[in-house]
Design an enzyme around this catalytic site. Sequence first.
Site, short mmCIF file in Angstrom:
data_model
loop_
_atom_site.label_atom_id
_atom_site.label_comp_id
_atom_site.label_asym_id
_atom_site.label_seq_id
_atom_site.Cartn_x
_atom_site.Cartn_y
_atom_site.Cartn_z
N THR A 1 71.25 81.88 43.88
CA THR A 1 70.27 82.40 42.93
C THR A 1 69.64 83.68 43.49
O THR A 1 69.61 83.86 44.70
CB THR A 1 69.18 81.32 42.75
OG1 THR A 1 69.78 80.23 42.08
CG2 THR A 1 67.97 81.81 42.01
N THR B 1 64.71 79.12 45.59
CA THR B 1 66.14 78.89 45.41
C THR B 1 66.52 77.59 46.10
O THR B 1 65.96 77.25 47.14
CB THR B 1 66.98 80.05 46.00
OG1 THR B 1 68.37 79.69 45.89
CG2 THR B 1 66.64 80.34 47.45
N1 ASP Z 1 67.69 76.55 41.89
C1 ASP Z 1 68.90 76.82 41.16
C2 ASP Z 1 69.13 75.69 40.21
O1 ASP Z 1 69.04 74.55 40.60
C3 ASP Z 1 70.09 77.00 42.02
C4 ASP Z 1 69.93 77.95 43.17
O2 ASP Z 1 68.84 78.28 43.56
O3 ASP Z 1 70.94 78.40 43.70
O4 ASP Z 1 69.45 75.94 39.09
#
Ligand code: ASP
Length: 334
Positions: free
Chosen positions: A200, A251
């Site tokens: 992310t 993230t």
């Molecule tokens: N937090 C994000 C999600 O769960 C994924 C990520 O941060 O890579 O959608």
Amino acid sequence: MKKNYILILVFGFLISCSENNNQNVDFSIVIHGGAGTMEREKMSMDKELEYKKKLEEALNKGYEILENNGSSELAVIEAIKVMEDSPLFNAGKGAVLDERGEASLDASFMSGKNLNAGAVAGVKKIKNPIIAAYSVMKNTPQVLLISEGADQFAKEQGLHMVDNSYFLTERRKAQLLKNKKLGQLKDKKESTSAISKFGTVGCVALDKNGNLSAGTSTGGRSNKKWGRVGDVPIIGAGNYANNNTCAISATGWGEFFIRNVVAHDISSLFEYKKLDIRQAAKVSLEKVKKLGGSGGVIAIDKFGNYAMEFNTKGMYRGVKDSKGNFKVSIFKHD
Ligand code: ASP
């Protein structure tokens, strides 16, 4: 005559104070490009350089805006756009794919000066979901728009629309296949394996007027259930900004960040427990870990102090500020 002149000076001073009551605060920008299980031994020199160059490009883009008296809102949007347009990260082009092989994107934006916020979830046709999130904040009384309604709104706003195939890359298709196989092995449960590296993107910034902003954008998790929405568009979970405290972008494994309301938790620890921003971030991530989740956060407090904390092996990250800090890193001990 002299009296009038002094009056004008005083009046002018008062006006400039009311427009800009925090001039000369330090300004600062911090970004992340996701946290995960990246390992130095498994990443080629070239790849590492490629990531660092892109992170620097995003940082510089936002920093230049702040340096030239631009708003933290603009700095956050522009920095995130750079990363959304790069296939390296799990946002915009290069986003991970859901169980149906489609990109389904989430993004959110929050402005610390008035606690305004906007978000989109499950969008499939907006080239830069972060701009759509910002438009929801600016141009509607709503906070969160989802799926086709959000795509339609973005189109009406005149945003750049693309076919879902624009987002797809060979790397993410292969990742989906691997995760599907792994999922089968694990009795159809969502994979929590090393393959689900995150990625992310997010940005927090403090401008010369003392305004904090935060933005986060993602494709979610590879092989996610059709219709699944993570923490990113949930204000207070994956994103939060408040001029009285701090700005945060998260993230990691979204479900845990939602359950712990991580971004708002950090703001609360800073405000009520008077923890410094790094401590606040650490304490909140500990809670995530306790429940079995992992990930990271970036944050800037109202004084310009920053945090880049994570409980994974690495996090793509970078900071550039008016105190002279300028650094991009990937691994834990960078
Ligand atoms: N937090 C994000 C999600 O769960 C994924 C990520 O941060 O890579 O959608």
